[in-house]
Structures are given as C-alpha cells and as structure tokens.
Design an enzyme around this catalytic site. Structure first.
Site, mmCIF file in Angstrom:
data_model
loop_
_atom_site.group_PDB
_atom_site.id
_atom_site.type_symbol
_atom_site.label_atom_id
_atom_site.label_comp_id
_atom_site.label_asym_id
_atom_site.label_seq_id
_atom_site.Cartn_x
_atom_site.Cartn_y
_atom_site.Cartn_z
ATOM 1 N N TYR A 172 0.857 -1.206 0.000
ATOM 2 C CA TYR A 172 0.000 0.000 0.000
ATOM 3 C C TYR A 172 0.891 1.253 0.000
ATOM 4 O O TYR A 172 0.657 2.198 -0.749
ATOM 5 C CB TYR A 172 -0.914 -0.056 1.227
ATOM 6 C CG TYR A 172 -1.686 1.200 1.530
ATOM 7 C CD1 TYR A 172 -2.819 1.549 0.798
ATOM 8 C CD2 TYR A 172 -1.304 2.035 2.586
ATOM 9 C CE1 TYR A 172 -3.539 2.692 1.102
ATOM 10 C CE2 TYR A 172 -2.019 3.172 2.898
ATOM 11 C CZ TYR A 172 -3.139 3.509 2.155
ATOM 12 O OH TYR A 172 -3.840 4.652 2.464
ATOM 13 N N LYS A 197 1.539 4.217 -2.944
ATOM 14 C CA LYS A 197 1.389 5.640 -2.652
ATOM 15 C C LYS A 197 2.631 6.410 -3.116
ATOM 16 O O LYS A 197 2.535 7.500 -3.670
ATOM 17 C CB LYS A 197 1.171 5.859 -1.148
ATOM 18 C CG LYS A 197 -0.199 5.429 -0.646
ATOM 19 C CD LYS A 197 -1.297 6.304 -1.199
ATOM 20 C CE LYS A 197 -2.650 6.047 -0.584
ATOM 21 N NZ LYS A 197 -3.753 6.697 -1.323
HETATM 22 P P1 NAD Z 1 -12.361 5.012 1.990
HETATM 23 O O1 NAD Z 1 -12.045 3.580 1.714
HETATM 24 O O2 NAD Z 1 -13.485 5.325 2.914
HETATM 25 O O3 NAD Z 1 -12.631 5.763 0.616
HETATM 26 C C1 NAD Z 1 -12.060 5.381 -0.594
HETATM 27 C C2 NAD Z 1 -13.169 5.274 -1.603
HETATM 28 O O4 NAD Z 1 -12.590 4.909 -2.863
HETATM 29 C C3 NAD Z 1 -14.199 4.176 -1.256
HETATM 30 O O5 NAD Z 1 -15.487 4.730 -1.128
HETATM 31 C C4 NAD Z 1 -14.110 3.221 -2.417
HETATM 32 O O6 NAD Z 1 -15.348 2.655 -2.802
HETATM 33 C C5 NAD Z 1 -13.553 4.114 -3.517
HETATM 34 N N1 NAD Z 1 -12.937 3.306 -4.560
HETATM 35 C C6 NAD Z 1 -12.054 2.281 -4.397
HETATM 36 N N2 NAD Z 1 -11.770 1.730 -5.585
HETATM 37 C C7 NAD Z 1 -12.511 2.417 -6.512
HETATM 38 C C8 NAD Z 1 -12.651 2.300 -7.909
HETATM 39 N N3 NAD Z 1 -11.998 1.360 -8.603
HETATM 40 N N4 NAD Z 1 -13.489 3.158 -8.547
HETATM 41 C C9 NAD Z 1 -14.179 4.093 -7.842
HETATM 42 N N5 NAD Z 1 -14.076 4.259 -6.518
HETATM 43 C C10 NAD Z 1 -13.255 3.429 -5.860
HETATM 44 O O7 NAD Z 1 -11.008 5.683 2.478
HETATM 45 P P2 NAD Z 1 -10.735 7.121 3.118
HETATM 46 O O8 NAD Z 1 -10.352 6.904 4.520
HETATM 47 O O9 NAD Z 1 -11.829 8.063 2.790
HETATM 48 O O10 NAD Z 1 -9.401 7.528 2.345
HETATM 49 C C11 NAD Z 1 -9.393 8.401 1.229
HETATM 50 C C12 NAD Z 1 -7.980 8.507 0.679
HETATM 51 O O11 NAD Z 1 -7.092 8.956 1.696
HETATM 52 C C13 NAD Z 1 -7.406 7.195 0.161
HETATM 53 O O12 NAD Z 1 -6.640 7.454 -0.983
HETATM 54 C C14 NAD Z 1 -6.494 6.728 1.276
HETATM 55 O O13 NAD Z 1 -5.460 5.917 0.805
HETATM 56 C C15 NAD Z 1 -6.000 8.060 1.803
HETATM 57 N N6 NAD Z 1 -5.562 7.965 3.199
HETATM 58 C C16 NAD Z 1 -6.493 7.818 4.170
HETATM 59 C C17 NAD Z 1 -6.072 7.712 5.483
HETATM 60 C C18 NAD Z 1 -7.069 7.562 6.601
HETATM 61 O O14 NAD Z 1 -6.641 7.505 7.749
HETATM 62 N N7 NAD Z 1 -8.366 7.507 6.352
HETATM 63 C C19 NAD Z 1 -4.703 7.759 5.798
HETATM 64 C C20 NAD Z 1 -3.795 7.896 4.769
HETATM 65 C C21 NAD Z 1 -4.225 8.012 3.470
#
Ligand code: NAD
Length: 324
Positions: free
Chosen positions: A149, A153
C-alpha cells in the site's frame, strides 16, 4: 460557480469533503464504486462506476473542473493492508485509478488535482522506536515502506509530481496520517484503530475486556476529519505542491487509545493484548513543513474527536439493536 470533482466521494474522507465543498457554494460531482454507506450524498451529481476503467474515467471527466480531489483507493486498516493477502489487488487497483484520473485531467487541461498519499510511504527503519519516529517529509528516501500500500502511494506521489514537471499541471500531494471521525468504516476488517476501539468498547459489557493487537505499546497519531479537510483545502489552493504531512502530532500508544475510549464510555473495561497485524512500531506527524509552507497546523485534542466518534458508533449500534 466553482466546480469540483471528488473521486472516492462514497468513502469516508470524500463524503465529508463533498459536504464541506457544498457549504462553500461549490458545484460538486462525486464518483465512487458505491454510494456512501452512512449518509446521503450532498453532491450535485453522483456517478457510480469503476475508476480503473479508462473509458469510464474519461466520461466522468467530460468537462473542466476548477479542482479535482483524488481520494479513491483500495485501502483499509491494519487488518486489510498488513496481512499481505491483498497486496496485488491494492497495488493494481490504486495505481490504475491514479493513472486514469491524472491522464484524463491532463487531457482536459485541468490543472489543480489534489492527491491523498499516506504516511504509510515512510521508511520502516525510521519508525522502529515507538517514542521517537521520524516522519519528516525529507526522510522519505531511501524508500522502504512496510507495505505494498505504501509503495503504491510512493509511486503515485511521483506520478502526480512528474505531471507537474512535464505537463505544467498544478497537482498537490498530501501524506495523511490516520484520519478519523464519524461516518467512517467502523466494522468488517477495514476500520482503523480509533473506530475499532470505540466499537469494541461500545459493544463490551461493563467489567468485560477488549482485545488490542500487539503489545499495545506501538504509537500513532490521529487527525480528526474536520482538520484534515481544512489542510486539504489550504494545500490545494496554495502555491506549494508538497508532498506535505497532514496529520496530528499528538502521539499516543495504542493501549492508551483503548483506555481513552474506555474512559469516554464510563465503563470498567480491561485491555487484553493479543497477537495481530500492527504495522510499524511508531508513527507521528512531523508538522514543521506544513507550518512553514501553509502557516497552519491542526491543533484539536484527540479526546474531542474520540468523544464524537464514540457517540456516533454507540448511536449506530443502538439504531441497529432497535431495528432487530
Ligand atoms: P475510503 O475507503 O473510505 O474511501 C475510498 C473510496 O474509494 C471508497 O469509497 C471506495 O469505494 C472508492 N474506490 C475504491 N476503488 C474504486 C474504484 N476502482 N473506482 C471508484 N471508486 C473506488 O477511504 P478514506 O479513509 O476516505 O481515504 C481516502 C484517501 O485517503 C485514500 O486514498 C487513502 O489511501 C487516503 N488515506 C487515508 C487515510 C485515513 O486515515 N483515512 C490515511 C492515509 C491516506
């Protein structure tokens, strides 16, 4: 009227971002594989579809947007990312999304794209000491993330910045450190530590015990969603391309996070440490660069956010019980 596209609008951060942009009067299109599970979307237009599909992505990015927020990713908590079982899917799915979205934006002459990278891209060897992890932006290389992962990134960060250099785009890259808040995943294996602790405590009877993975001495910091969004918007609308940390520097051991949830609940519950996936030993946001470049850092206490998440998860459990 300003127009924004939010990729991943059916997810936790994307769902909150749509609401925030709507409060600012922005016209918002959301896109995701699914509708939001915990709230009705406030997007003006919400398209369900797969961003791994290049033709679909081009149909979504069929006009100019002032701002594109690329949050869609195949992700989850430690139970999803650190077991190794999902490595190929995580890399393939998220890399395809980023390649497709960025290229479609470039071809539509869209300049401002925000990309959410993660603290998981920092080298494992700088995060062995739970009391003194190094997550300064400059410590990223030589690279050695502890998960695939994190490697994806890192690749995608570089991709966005390469489009800036070669094609005159204005992408902005942030490294999120554990974002939490209501309306996020709280069960099923993809939930993060704050939601997992609150759920376990809310479900636990008085004088029971909850399980915590590892020895519980591993440290992390957690940023409440509202402060995350403030950082995202400030960065997207600034002259600084990043990468920059968006996180809290209030570091806490995981057992203490569990104890915080217990304290908030008012219950008498003990912590039982069991073997399980736990990631790096220590991680904390280094906020020197964001302070310098954006003249801003998050400062809300962890406890305030945990109280809101505990109340939300308890409410979800009560709602479920009253329906059954
Ligand atoms: P989340 O999983 O709630 O949201 C990600 C969304 O992407 C989901 O709703 C999922 O359905 C959608 N998705 C996945 N594959 C897809 C595809 N092929 N087509 C369309 N949609 C698709 O995660 P989040 O916590 O809201 O995170 C958002 C971003 O922030 C991500 O890129 C994640 O890597 C990054 N991030 C989050 C955190 C955290 O603590 N939440 C920390 C570091 C990085």
């Amino acid at each position: 009227m300003k127009r924004a596209l939010v990729c991943g609008a059916g997810g936790f951060i994307g769902g909150h971002l749509v609401k925030r942009l709507k409060r600012e009067g922005v016209w918002v299109r959301g896109v995701d594989l699914k509708f939001h599970e915990h709230a009705e979307t406030e997007a003006d237009d919400f398209i369900v579809g797969d961003l791994r599909d290049q033709a679909f992505v081009r149909s979504v990015i069929d006009r100019s947007f002032d701002e594109v927020y690329q949050l869609a990713a195949d992700m989850g908590g430690a139970g999803y990312v650190f077991t190794g079982e999902n490595d190929a899917a995580i890399m393939q799915n998220s890399a395809l999304i980023n390649l497709n979205v960025l290229d479609a934006c470039h071809k539509r002459n869209i300049k401002r794209v925000f990309y959410s990278s993660s603290a998981c891209m920092y080298p494992e060897h700088n995060q062995l000491d739970p009391d003194n992890p190094n997550c300064a932006e400059g410590s990223a290389y030589p690279a050695k993330p502890d998960s695939e992962y994190g490697w994806e990134k890192l690749f995608s960060e570089r991709l966005y910045l390469a489009y800036n250099r070669n094609y005159g785009m204005e992408c902005r890259v942030a490294r999120f450190h554990n974002i939490f808040g209501p309306e996020g995943t709280w069960e099923g294996g993809k939930e993060k530590a704050p939601a997992a602790m609150c759920r376990k405590v809310a479900e636990c009877p008085d004088s029971g015990s909850i399980e915590v993975w590892g020895d519980g001495l591993q440290t992390r910091s957690f940023l409440y969603i509202d402060e995350c969004l403030e950082g995202v918007l400030r960065l997207t609308r600034s002259d600084f391309e990043g990468p920059v940390n968006i996180g809290s520097d209030e570091m806490i051991a995981i057992n203490d996070l569990a104890r915080l949830a217990i304290e908030i609940s008012g219950k008498d519950i003990s912590v039982n440490n069991i073997p399980g996936p736990e990631g790096v030993r220590g991680r904390n946001s280094d906020n020197q660069l964001i302070r310098e470049k954006l003249d801003w850092t998050p400062d809300a206490p962890l406890r305030d956010g945990m109280e809101k998440v505990y109340a939300w998860i308890s409410g979800e459990l009560e709602r479920r019980q009253s329906q059954s």
